[in-house]
Design a protein around this motif. Structure first.
Motif, mmCIF file in Angstrom:
data_model
loop_
_atom_site.group_PDB
_atom_site.id
_atom_site.type_symbol
_atom_site.label_atom_id
_atom_site.label_comp_id
_atom_site.label_asym_id
_atom_site.label_seq_id
_atom_site.Cartn_x
_atom_site.Cartn_y
_atom_site.Cartn_z
ATOM 1 N N LEU A 753 26.197 -25.388 -31.066
ATOM 2 C CA LEU A 753 24.930 -25.977 -31.473
ATOM 3 C C LEU A 753 25.113 -27.411 -31.944
ATOM 4 N N ALA A 757 23.348 -30.816 -30.648
ATOM 5 C CA ALA A 757 22.674 -31.711 -31.586
ATOM 6 C C ALA A 757 23.209 -33.128 -31.482
ATOM 7 N N TYR A 790 12.945 -31.007 -31.463
ATOM 8 C CA TYR A 790 14.189 -30.229 -31.392
ATOM 9 C C TYR A 790 14.887 -30.215 -32.745
ATOM 10 N N TRP A 794 15.514 -26.868 -35.221
ATOM 11 C CA TRP A 794 16.840 -26.343 -35.529
ATOM 12 C C TRP A 794 17.212 -26.556 -36.985
ATOM 13 N N PHE A 797 15.634 -23.713 -38.514
ATOM 14 C CA PHE A 797 16.271 -22.472 -38.055
ATOM 15 C C PHE A 797 17.474 -22.078 -38.908
ATOM 16 N N TYR A 801 17.773 -18.448 -40.333
ATOM 17 C CA TYR A 801 18.749 -17.579 -39.673
ATOM 18 C C TYR A 801 19.741 -17.001 -40.682
ATOM 19 N N GLU A 813 15.791 -16.498 -33.341
ATOM 20 C CA GLU A 813 16.487 -17.330 -32.360
ATOM 21 C C GLU A 813 15.594 -17.632 -31.165
ATOM 22 N N VAL A 816 13.037 -20.410 -32.103
ATOM 23 C CA VAL A 816 13.560 -21.775 -32.154
ATOM 24 C C VAL A 816 13.933 -22.257 -30.763
ATOM 25 N N SER A 820 12.004 -25.606 -29.280
ATOM 26 C CA SER A 820 12.754 -26.776 -28.798
ATOM 27 C C SER A 820 12.585 -26.968 -27.301
#
Length: 927
Positions: A753, A757, A790, A794, A797, A801, A813, A816, A820
């Motif tokens: 991830l 990013a 995005y 996240w 998230f 999460y 999940e 998100v 995004s």
């Protein structure tokens, strides 16, 4: 006149014996010479092997199923004879023995009985047929056995021909008491059970577990108390108190001990059942004191006094309560136990049973107790012949002692002593060293009158040849104002239960159950006993089984834990329940909603693909990088929407590995392509030479996409190899199991991830720099918005999460991913679709050129101002371009001209329209 029958039986015993016997002595299992020989018949083996060949020949076969208990009876007989021979009972006359194995077969027993009938000192073992056997001297004077009633009946009919006394220590069939059909049969009433087992059985079936015990302080009382204590403990019966009274009435402490015993009985109000192992005169003294104190209990009588009329006829005896007794008795067998401890020192030459047992030890000694016993029972003599000498001899003292049954041992020894006392009576005025001194029928008559001292009491045979009978449960019952001793039931020695003759007697037994004698109330299923400060396990409190534990029976000592984590139980439960398995199923309404969103996304991707394909040659499509780049981006969006499917339904290894890798690689491919587009747009509309040079170096479309995506592929590959995701059962919810995917490595998941990013951030920076590009074709501004969506999704998230658990964790999940993916898809393609569909007049080449011209002139002007500011400081002037287009029509008609100011001494000059267009096309061609 006499007819002679010659007997040469054949028998294969085992060990060093031949496979077929050569003479009648091979038929003997154990023997010892003596002046007077006693025969023995025991079922040392439980069955005789039968040949399979046809025709069957009249040959006695080997046996199988070695019976340790019966083997011990043969040893008891040998021990009793040796003890008598070493005493002064028979004044120098020695007893011999010949013991045979009947193998529980009538035919085998008959063969042995025929040899018993053979004439003494007959070299050919001949049995003479005579009309009068009064002077006939057979091989043996008496026979002990057999083990089973069926065998005893057959043998007794044969022995009755010469009136040879037969004393059975085991056969208890009622018909054997018939002296017309079995005139020479006697028995000492053996049993598979002893008295304390029968008492414990009565106590357990009556629901009692808190009792008192009173016994005399002698060998008989102590042995009975110890035996009863073992049985009581094994059956969860607790002894509230034990009182030992002196064995003799002359003891100065006797009355004090009696008073103390009565005081304990009165004090223990919860004890309503008292077991008494005492002699009759002790019971008389005890009961007198109990009547004075108005004690009312249930008294369980031992065989010593259960049928004592002098006690049952005491004044006010009914005030004591109820008396239940057992008629069986056993004796002191301590000398036999000592004999067993020294058995390994005994010679085995004349004892084939002992040799066989030693061989069995060699074969089975390595096993545990129960397996060892089963191994011995399953060995046949044929097997022992095969294994003879193959293994070392191993002796086990514990096994024989563990298998001693006092009733059988005592009755066997008692049978020997009864015969010995009868012989003593005949030998008072005869020389019994001469085998012909008396005949068997004379011994039979003496046996009817013999009295044997058994411990501290005298026993003798009754008119039926019985010394006692099998267990009877006796009930003292008041009938017509008198206390009568009645038989309430018969105790089945084989089944270990009580047999009632009629319903009336069964009602008497059920009436006993109404009396409670427990320390605590029974705990129901779902509860367990919690032992209090009392040392007895029968005194307890009932507490509930805790969660995930259960008890399914009454009065359980502990709760069972539910077998594994897949079961649960509430508090106070009598069973376990299977935990409910939770996962985000296809039928869940939220899963359906998310799937519909994913499906809508797929439809949107396909729709955009169709729109772009139909408008392939328009400036908007070309400005988007062309159809190939658009297809790649749209395909990656399609895979991202598809990856959400793997988050739903029962997790599997395949789904757990596929969903994150598919999302990560697809999203990386999408961001990589958008990054290239951002670089391209920035490069096309940048008028800063330094920035242009940098962007030209960076702008490598194919290598950049392949490299960026390849790095993510490598990350996912290492993740799957070293710490692959797997299906996990989450037991955090007490009554449920959450099936979920464990990512295997949070670090690897974070790197995946984080890498996306990082690419998104770079893309955001480039897009942010191009946010002021031509309005109608400004992808950079929308890419910026897409990256912001995005990042926001996240960032939200991560804490969600980390703090969410349960079946809806995959839904977080999916949400998100959808946010995004939708954000980037809509910001990238929907503005273009809007222009293509609703702003077709701006989606032309001329409109596109006009927009570029306008933007270029504005950009050039801003650059000129910037450059002039810099060059004024350095006293130099560089060429700048200024736009001379006055109106929109001038741009469209080509009337624009560009003035390029020269250096300080040079006049400006006008560029023609064609030159200006050439300059702009160079910019446009890069788009």
């Amino acid at each position: 006149m006499a007819f002679v029958i010659f007997l040469i039986p054949c028998f294969m015993v085992g060990s060093d014996l031949a496979l077929s016997c050569q003479n009648a002595d091979d038929f003997v299992g154990a023997s010892s010479p003596g002046d007077i020989v006693i025969g023995g018949l025991f079922s040392v083996h439980s069955e005789m092997l039968h040949p399979e060949e046809d025709p069957i020949k009249p040959v006695i076969q080997n046996c199988a199923g070695f019976e340790i208990q019966v083997f011990l009876q043969t040893l008891a007989m040998i021990h009793a004879i040796e003890t008598i021979n070493n005493s002064t009972l028979l004044s120098g006359v020695t007893l011999g023995y010949e013991i045979y194995d009947t193998c529980a077969e009538v035919t085998k027993a008959m063969a042995s009985a025929l040899r018993f009938l053979s004439k003494f000192n007959s070299s050919e073992d001949a049995v003479e047929f005579k009309c009068n056997y009064s002077d006939y001297i057979p091989r043996v004077k008496a026979v002990i056995g057999a083990s089973y009633s069926e065998v005893s009946m057959a043998v007794s009919r044969l022995l009755a021909l010469q009136l040879i006394p037969q004393v059975s220590p085991a056969s208890s069939a009622e018909i054997l008491s018939d002296k017309i059909r079995f005139p020479s049969f006697f028995r000492t009433i053996p049993s598979d059970f002893h008295q304390t087992r029968a008492m414990t059985r009565l106590i357990c079936e009556s629901g009692w577990n808190w009792i008192g015990v009173i016994a005399t302080d002698d060998d008989n009382g102590r042995f009975a108390l110890e035996s009863f204590g073992v049985q009581a403990m094994a059956n969860n019966v607790c002894i509230a108190f034990k009182e030992m009274l002196p064995a003799y009435l002359s003891d100065s402490t006797f009355h004090t001990k009696v008073d103390q015993a009565i005081e304990n009985i009165v004090k223990e109000k919860r004890v309503n059942v008292i077991v008494v192992f005492m002699r009759q005169f002790h019971v008389l003294k005890l009961f007198k004191k109990a009547i004075e104190r108005n004690v009312n209990k249930i008294w369980i009588a031992s065989d010593n006094w259960s049928a004592a009329v002098k006690i049952s006829t005491m004044p006010n005896i009914r005030q004591l309560g109820t008396v239940v007794g057992f008629g069986f008795k056993n004796g002191d067998i301590s000398s036999f136990q000592e004999f067993l401890r020294n058995l390994h020192k005994k010679p085995t030459e004349n004892n084939k049973f002992l040799r066989e047992y030693i061989m069995l030890l060699s074969v089975c000694a390595h096993l545990e107790y129960h397996d060892f016993q089963r191994c011995i029972a399953n060995q046949s003599q044929d097997n022992l012949l095969e294994n003879d000498g193959s293994k070392p001899h191993i002796w086990r003292d514990d096994f024989l002692n563990a298998n001693v049954e006092p009733g059988f041992i005592h009755s066997t020894m008692l049978a020997v002593y009864a015969i010995a006392h009868a012989i003593k009576g005949l030998c008072k005025d005869r020389d019994c060293k001469d085998p012909s001194a008396f005949t068997p029928w004379e011994l039979l008559e003496e046996l009817k009158r013999v009295v044997v001292i058994d411990g501290d009491k005298e026993v003798k045979f009754d008119s039926h040849g019985d010394m006692s009978t099998s267990y009877d449960v006796l009930l003292w019952k008041e009938i017509d104002g008198h206390m009568e001793i009645t038989t309430m039931a018969e105790y089945d020695a084989e089944k270990g239960g009580f047999i009632f003759e009629d319903e009336e007697k069964k009602k008497d037994f059920l009436a006993l159950k109404k009396v409670q004698s427990t320390c605590s109330q029974p705990c129901s299923p779902g509860q367990v006993k919690k032992v209090t400060e009392s040392p007895h396990t029968c005194c307890y409190e009932c507490i509930y089984c805790p969660e995930n534990h259960y008890s399914n029976q009454t009065d359980m000592d502990y709760c069972y834990r539910c077998n594994n984590k897949t079961y649960w139980a509430p508090v106070n439960s009598s069973t376990c329940y299977r935990k409910t398995i939770y996962f985000l199923a296809w039928t869940d309404w939220f899963a359906i909603f998310l799937l519909l969103l994913s499906a809508f996304g797929v439809v949107l991707v396909l729709s955009i693909c169709v729109i772009f394909t139909k408008n392939l040659d328009t400036p908007v499509v070309k400005a988007s990088g062309g159809l190939t780049v658009c297809y790649i981006i749209l395909f990656s969006h399609f895979l991202i929407f598809l990856s959400t499917v793997f988050f739903i339904d029962i997790p599997t290894e395949f789904k757990c590995k596929t969903r994150q890798t598919l999302f990560g690689i697809s999203f990386t491919l999408c961001i990589s392509c958008i990054l290239i587009k951002s670089l391209k747009i920035l490069l096309a509309f940048s008028f800063d030479p330094k920035l242009q040079n940098f962007l030209k170096c960076m702008y490598k479309p194919i290598p950049t996409v392949v490299t960026c995506t390849g790095i993510q592929v490598i990350i996912c590959t290492f993740w799957l190899i070293f710490r692959t995701p797997f299906v996990n059962q989450n037991f955090s919810i007490p009554r449920a199991i959450i099936l979920e995917c464990n990512e295997g490595s949070i670090v690897a998941f974070g790197i995946m991830l984080g890498y996306i990013a990082a690419l998104a951030f770079i893309c955001f920076i480039f897009a942010f720099k191009g946010r002021k590009l031509p309005e109608n074709y400004n992808e950079a501004k929308f890419i910026t918005f897409g990256m912001l969506i995005y990042f926001i999704a996240w960032i939200v998230f991560i804490p969600v999460y980390a703090t969410t658990f349960g079946k809806y964790l995959p839904a977080v999940e999916i949400i998100v991913v959808l946010i995004s993916n939708y954000g980037i898809l809509c910001c990238t393609f929907l503005p273009k679709c809007y222009i293509i569909i609703y702003k077709q007049e701006t989606n032309t080449k001329s409109a596109f050129l006009k927009m570029v011209y306008t933007y270029s002139s504005k950009s050039a002007g801003s650059v000129a101002v910037s450059q002039a500011s810099l060059d004024s400081k350095s006293s130099s002037f560089r060429a700048i371009v200024t736009d001379s287009c006055k109106t929109e029509n001038d741009s469209v008609n080509g009337n624009c001209h560009f003035q390029v100011p020269g250096q300080s001494l040079i006049k400006g000059k006008v560029l023609p329209q064609n030159a200006a267009r050439t300059m702009v096309r160079k910019r446009v061609s890069s788009i």
